[in-house]
Design a protein around this motif. Structure first.
Motif, short mmCIF file in Angstrom:
data_model
loop_
_atom_site.label_atom_id
_atom_site.label_comp_id
_atom_site.label_asym_id
_atom_site.label_seq_id
_atom_site.Cartn_x
_atom_site.Cartn_y
_atom_site.Cartn_z
N LYS A 302 0.81 -1.22 0.00
CA LYS A 302 0.00 0.00 0.00
C LYS A 302 0.85 1.27 0.00
N ASN A 303 2.05 1.22 0.59
CA ASN A 303 2.83 2.43 0.81
C ASN A 303 4.23 2.41 0.20
N GLY A 304 4.63 1.27 -0.34
CA GLY A 304 6.00 1.14 -0.82
C GLY A 304 6.11 1.28 -2.33
N LEU A 305 7.36 1.31 -2.78
CA LEU A 305 7.67 1.39 -4.20
C LEU A 305 8.59 0.23 -4.57
N PRO A 306 8.30 -0.52 -5.63
CA PRO A 306 9.17 -1.62 -6.05
C PRO A 306 10.38 -1.11 -6.83
N GLY A 307 11.51 -1.80 -6.67
CA GLY A 307 12.72 -1.38 -7.36
C GLY A 307 12.59 -1.38 -8.86
N LYS A 308 11.75 -2.28 -9.40
CA LYS A 308 11.64 -2.35 -10.86
C LYS A 308 10.96 -1.13 -11.45
N LEU A 309 10.29 -0.31 -10.64
CA LEU A 309 9.60 0.87 -11.17
C LEU A 309 10.59 1.81 -11.86
N SER A 310 11.69 2.13 -11.20
CA SER A 310 12.68 3.03 -11.82
C SER A 310 13.31 2.39 -13.05
#
Length: 388
Positions: A302-310
């Protein structure tokens, strides 16, 4: 556990010895790299930030500091650390030492940095312990990048958890790229960084889908395989990069096939990701096993960002995310740089993507990832955390 205890004993013994020294000089360190270390220490005095135990997102931060501030990031790593050797190309200077214990920390201290940073959580364990001890003994600021803010619940009572929490709480400051939250004190919040932009516009495969990440059976991420199969059977080109596999393979279906490629180091992966049009983030579906409510995985979803996004954005790929991943969804919608989808959209993925105006989204992605003012602002926030 025995290996960890031996590492900790050696580590604490080293700092007990260091605490008795009033002055560090060239003669106190028996390192093959001593001459280079001392040259850097003198040339960039008052500007050095040492990175060790880093993630690829953390590597981006070093690159930002090099390009937009007068701080000088130095990577210190074991000569046997293949991942760190791959990351070294992003640093103006990388120092490799013969082991990951005494020599590593002697190199850090000999550089006389203003700050030291690592990714939390990181291995080996004493990477995390180093930061508060360096700060307490030698007044070097300790500023970890909190890639994860807490470990999952099943290990909440473990030694690993207590040391992780101790190190984070006793560092000079910390910074993270998750959704800002007031419960984390002394934390600087940044957005995802795009700086290793690779897409040239020449090799994109239309109507293609990629996923780069874990595919471990029994985890929510494993749902990606069923989504990928359905997309391949509807005519999409589908490639999966399995983060836990060292071999490539092909999955044959009645109406299509999926290429599963072995994990690649990030700089190599970026070059090949640029071939694809759409990129799956972890699509947790309602009819699959979702993270337990209140668990760390649930918080991260709900609050995090996955490394693959960048990685996807740097390659010019359009990210696909389930609206349940609230913070990623808000981020992508705010900038217009991805597709926020419902469960039914994922279950009918090929048809959904066939109707998308991908060119308009990619123009916004290009503007986002090449936004120099945004990069400079992020670099300024990180530098301020290191400087205090």
């Amino acid at each position: 556990m025995a290996v960890i205890e031996r590492n900790l004993d050696a580590f604490l013994g080293l700092f007990a010895e260091i605490a008795n020294r009033d002055l560090f000089s060239k003669s106190e360190f028996d390192l093959p790299e001593a001459a280079e270390i001392n040259r850097i220490s003198e040339q960039f005095s008052g500007k050095i930030v040492v990175f060790f135990g880093v993630s690829f997102e953390h590597v981006r931060h070093a690159k930002l500091l090099s390009e937009y501030t007068d701080l000088y990031p130095v990577l210190v790593h074991s000569i046997n650390d293949a991942i760190a050797r791959h990351y070294a190309k992003a640093f103006p200077t990388a120092i490799s030492v013969s082991d990951s214990g005494r020599s590593l920390f002697e190199a850090v201290l000999a550089l006389k940095p203003i700050a030291v940073t690592t990714t939390f959580p990181s291995q080996p364990l004493f990477y995390r312990l180093a930061l508060p001890l360096l700060s307490a003994i030698k007044q070097i600021r300790s500023v970890p990048f909190a890639y994860e803010v807490d470990p999952p619940d099943p290990i909440i009572n473990s030694e690993w958890f207590r040391l992780h929490r101790f190190a984070l709480a006793n560092s000079s400051a910390s910074y993270s790229w998750h959704r800002p939250e007031s419960r984390f004190c002394n934390m600087t919040w940044i957005e995802p960084t795009c700086i290793f932009n690779t897409f040239s516009g020449l090799r994109r495969k239309p109507y293609s889908l990629v996923y780069a990440g874990s595919m471990t059976p029994g985890t929510p991420e494993f749902a990606v395989l069923d989504l990928a199969r359905k997309a391949a059977e509807r005519g999409m080109t589908v490639v999966l990069y399995d983060a836990k596999s060292a071999v490539s393979r092909s999955l044959q279906y009645e109406n299509g096939d999926i290429e599963v490629r072995a994990r690649q180091p990030e700089f190599d992966l970026l070059e090949t990701l640029a071939e694809f049009e759409f990129g799956l983030l972890a699509p947790y579906l309602a009819n699959e096993a979702l993270p337990a409510a209140g668990s760390e995985l649930d918080w991260l979803d709900k609050n995090g960002l996955p490394g693959k996004l960048s990685l996807y954005l740097e390659a010019g790929i359009i990210p696909l995310v389930n609206r349940r991943s609230a913070y990623v969804a808000e981020f992508l919608e705010y900038y217009g740089i991805g597709l926020v989808m419902e469960d039914d959209d994922f279950l009918n993925l090929a048809d959904y993507l066939a109707r998308v105006d991908s060119e308009a989204i990619r123009r916004r992605i290009d503007a986002f990832r090449t936004d120099v003012a945004r990069q400079a602002n992020t670099a300024s926030l990180i530098a301020a955390a290191f400087l205090g």
